[in-house]
Design a protein around this motif. Structure first.
Motif, PDB file in Angstrom:
ATOM      1  N   ASP A 113      -9.190  24.219  22.666  1.00  0.00           N
ATOM      2  CA  ASP A 113      -7.817  24.521  22.077  1.00  0.00           C
ATOM      3  C   ASP A 113      -7.219  23.159  21.592  1.00  0.00           C
ATOM      4  N   GLU A 114      -6.995  22.201  22.544  1.00  0.00           N
ATOM      5  CA  GLU A 114      -6.507  21.021  22.397  1.00  0.00           C
ATOM      6  C   GLU A 114      -7.119  20.049  21.528  1.00  0.00           C
ATOM      7  N   LEU A 115      -8.647  20.317  21.212  1.00  0.00           N
ATOM      8  CA  LEU A 115      -9.167  19.553  19.994  1.00  0.00           C
ATOM      9  C   LEU A 115      -8.607  20.322  18.805  1.00  0.00           C
ATOM     10  N   ARG A 116      -8.428  21.426  18.685  1.00  0.00           N
ATOM     11  CA  ARG A 116      -7.980  22.229  17.364  1.00  0.00           C
ATOM     12  C   ARG A 116      -6.307  21.688  17.137  1.00  0.00           C
ATOM     13  N   ALA A 117      -5.706  21.557  18.319  1.00  0.00           N
ATOM     14  CA  ALA A 117      -4.395  21.262  18.201  1.00  0.00           C
ATOM     15  C   ALA A 117      -4.313  19.901  17.470  1.00  0.00           C
ATOM     16  N   PHE A 118      -4.985  18.973  17.895  1.00  0.00           N
ATOM     17  CA  PHE A 118      -5.056  17.490  17.396  1.00  0.00           C
ATOM     18  C   PHE A 118      -5.288  17.454  16.022  1.00  0.00           C
ATOM     19  N   VAL A 119      -6.231  18.473  15.515  1.00  0.00           N
ATOM     20  CA  VAL A 119      -6.965  18.324  14.178  1.00  0.00           C
ATOM     21  C   VAL A 119      -5.657  19.171  13.339  1.00  0.00           C
ATOM     22  N   ARG A 120      -4.969  20.061  13.901  1.00  0.00           N
ATOM     23  CA  ARG A 120      -3.742  20.733  13.091  1.00  0.00           C
ATOM     24  C   ARG A 120      -2.691  19.675  12.987  1.00  0.00           C
ATOM     25  N   ARG A 121      -2.447  18.638  13.800  1.00  0.00           N
ATOM     26  CA  ARG A 121      -1.433  17.413  13.799  1.00  0.00           C
ATOM     27  C   ARG A 121      -1.957  16.236  12.809  1.00  0.00           C
ATOM     28  N   TYR A 122      -3.228  15.927  12.958  1.00  0.00           N
ATOM     29  CA  TYR A 122      -3.680  14.695  12.434  1.00  0.00           C
ATOM     30  C   TYR A 122      -4.527  14.865  11.326  1.00  0.00           C
ATOM     31  N   GLY A 123      -5.299  16.323  11.241  1.00  0.00           N
ATOM     32  CA  GLY A 123      -6.307  16.412  10.070  1.00  0.00           C
ATOM     33  C   GLY A 123      -7.559  15.921  10.454  1.00  0.00           C
ATOM     34  N   LEU A 124      -8.600  16.085   9.539  1.00  0.00           N
ATOM     35  CA  LEU A 124      -9.873  15.608   9.623  1.00  0.00           C
ATOM     36  C   LEU A 124     -10.199  14.696   8.398  1.00  0.00           C
ATOM     37  N   PRO A 125     -11.258  13.780   8.848  1.00  0.00           N
ATOM     38  CA  PRO A 125     -12.148  13.948   9.836  1.00  0.00           C
ATOM     39  C   PRO A 125     -11.460  13.172  11.144  1.00  0.00           C
ATOM     40  N   CYS A 126     -12.007  13.286  12.278  1.00  0.00           N
ATOM     41  CA  CYS A 126     -11.548  12.908  13.593  1.00  0.00           C
ATOM     42  C   CYS A 126     -12.685  12.486  14.200  1.00  0.00           C
ATOM     43  N   VAL A 127     -12.785  11.744  15.342  1.00  0.00           N
ATOM     44  CA  VAL A 127     -13.728  11.371  16.076  1.00  0.00           C
ATOM     45  C   VAL A 127     -13.670  11.829  17.707  1.00  0.00           C
ATOM     46  N   VAL A 128     -14.648  12.636  18.174  1.00  0.00           N
ATOM     47  CA  VAL A 128     -14.536  13.102  19.511  1.00  0.00           C
ATOM     48  C   VAL A 128     -15.880  12.316  20.412  1.00  0.00           C
ATOM     49  N   LYS A 129     -15.381  11.709  21.488  1.00  0.00           N
ATOM     50  CA  LYS A 129     -16.171  11.122  22.338  1.00  0.00           C
ATOM     51  C   LYS A 129     -15.836  11.159  23.808  1.00  0.00           C
ATOM     52  N   PRO A 130     -16.589  10.750  24.682  1.00  0.00           N
ATOM     53  CA  PRO A 130     -16.203  10.708  26.138  1.00  0.00           C
ATOM     54  C   PRO A 130     -15.170   9.624  26.170  1.00  0.00           C
ATOM     55  N   VAL A 131     -14.408   9.910  27.080  1.00  0.00           N
ATOM     56  CA  VAL A 131     -12.979   8.973  27.480  1.00  0.00           C
ATOM     57  C   VAL A 131     -13.719   7.710  28.014  1.00  0.00           C
TER      58      VAL A 131
END
Length: 418
Positions: A134-152
């Motif tokens: 859900d928090e990933l989806r919230a980031f996408v709603r705010r900043y759009g796509l594409p995005c990068v998902v990775k380990p901290v």
């Protein structure tokens, strides 16, 4: 009193480098039990001590303090990523010169790094820790796509995904929600996608002064982000090069780096350089060898001598100021799409004899399971080459890799040549 250097982690060839650089120096190695077998010439050290992978940090500190009370350490060093948190805490407890725990935390925790750089006004790239989908989806709603998902916290390009559709978020989260090579699992980070060519910057710092030694162009797989090639020096205008130098210096200042080699990865965007990540260590992928070929500066030697308390910046500046013939050094890696068991590698001698090629090395041995490109460990061979221009060096290294022939056992009754 003679030098007694505590090396946290196996240290690769650095214990020997340190003993050679300072006759009479002794080294003690602290590492994880699963790494003890990788300590080179263990009997040449004063002692080698191993701790379980799940040993608490305080146990590392207490053991170091116990040895220190009997046989005092004069210096401390670490030369890889895996044990830097232990190194920093031990150094703090024993009052030895080292990167601070805060600096080590910032370079390992990419969300904390992003926050510090934003506070310092150095880099405003958006990035947040995501606890769930859900928090990933919230980031996408705010900043759009594409995005990068990775380990901290990660290394070797493991667990990184460029997401172009919301349907990919669940798989990206699962890949990032893991640990890698013993680095602490600290969660998932989602960042805005940085568009532009990628570079790594090798620098050496001393007393808070930062000197860029080389800028290396990176060639990465667009899907996995795993690096397939590098060439040093990158072809850049003087104006862009100066901008990168100033930017990296500001990054290192913001993160509290005072000394030692650093390896920073940046993207040259339309808005200027933006940081992907930085490390308080030498670069991997044979980049120190490329840098030495191109500039004459041996970053590994500088790291060893700085650990012994020597000043290295004057020598680096003198080397960089020398009138040297222009030489470009490149490396290219082989990766296999077909999955199977490596049976044989052919045409090695032919690849090594190609014009400009200086080294061809296998990274996977016969009998190893290979195939796919999920991290740097997925690559099976590399070639290095020298030439007069970056383009020629990269072409020569890539040609050598493409000359190799890999035979895989893909089933009990069928072999396949790649």
């Amino acid at each position: 009193m003679s030098e007694h250097v505590l090396i946290v982690g196996t240290g690769r060839d650095f214990p020997a480098r340190i003993r050679a650089a300072h006759p009479g120096a002794r080294t003690t190695v602290f590492c994880r039990l699963d790494s003890v077998g990788r300590v080179r010439a263990p009997g040449e050290n004063a002692r080698v001590l191993g701790l379980r992978d799940d040993a608490p940090e305080q146990e590392w500190v207490d053991l170091a303090a116990a040895v220190h009370a009997r046989d005092p350490f004069t210096r401390i060093g670490t030369f890889g990523e895996r044990n830097q948190n232990h190194y920093a805490r031990i150094a703090e407890a024993l009052e030895l010169t080292a990167h601070s725990p805060d600096t080590v935390h910032l370079v390992h925790d990419k969300q904390a790094m992003r926050a510090r750089l934003s506070e310092a006004g150095v880099d405003s790239t958006a990035g947040v820790r995501a606890a769930d989908l859900d928090e990933l989806r919230a980031f996408v709603r705010r900043y759009g796509l594409p995005c990068v998902v990775k380990p901290v916290s990660n290394s070797g390009s493991a667990g990184i995904t460029k997401v172009t559709s919301e349907s990919e978020l669940a798989g990206a989260f699962a890949r990032a929600d893991d640990s890698y090579q013993g680095l602490a699992h600290t969660g998932v980070l989602v960042e805005e996608f940085l568009d532009g060519p990628k570079f790594s910057i090798e620098a050496v710092s001393e007393a808070g002064e930062h000197q860029v030694v080389a800028i290396t162009a990176k060639f990465s797989d667009p899907a996995s982000f795993v690096e397939l090639g590098h060439v040093t020096p990158a072809r850049l205008t003087d104006e862009v090069r100066d901008e990168v130098h100033a930017y990296v210096g500001a990054v290192l200042d913001a993160l509290g780096v005072e000394f030692g080699p650093t390896h920073s990865e940046i993207c040259l965007t339309e808005k200027g350089p933006r940081l992907i990540e930085t490390h308080v260590r030498m670069g991997g992928d044979e980049i120190p060898a490329l840098v030495q070929d191109a500039t004459g500066v041996d970053v590994d030697d500088c790291a060893a001598r700085q650990t012994l308390g020597e000043s290295v910046l004057p020598g680096i500046l003198a080397m960089l100021a020398e009138d040297r013939p222009a030489r470009c050094s490149a490396i290219w890696f082989a990766a296999l799409e077909v999955t199977g068991v490596l049976d044989h590698v052919g045409r090695l001698d032919e690849a090594r004899s190609l014009p400009g090629v200086t080294e061809v090395r296998l990274l996977a041995k016969p009998g190893a399971e290979v195939g796919g490109l999920t991290s740097s460990d997925s690559r099976v061979a590399f070639a290095r080459a020298l030439a007069d221009t970056p383009e020629e060096a990269a072409r020569a290294a890539r040609a050598a890799v493409e000359h190799l022939e890999f035979t895989l056992k893909v089933s009990a009754h069928h072999d396949q040549a790649i």
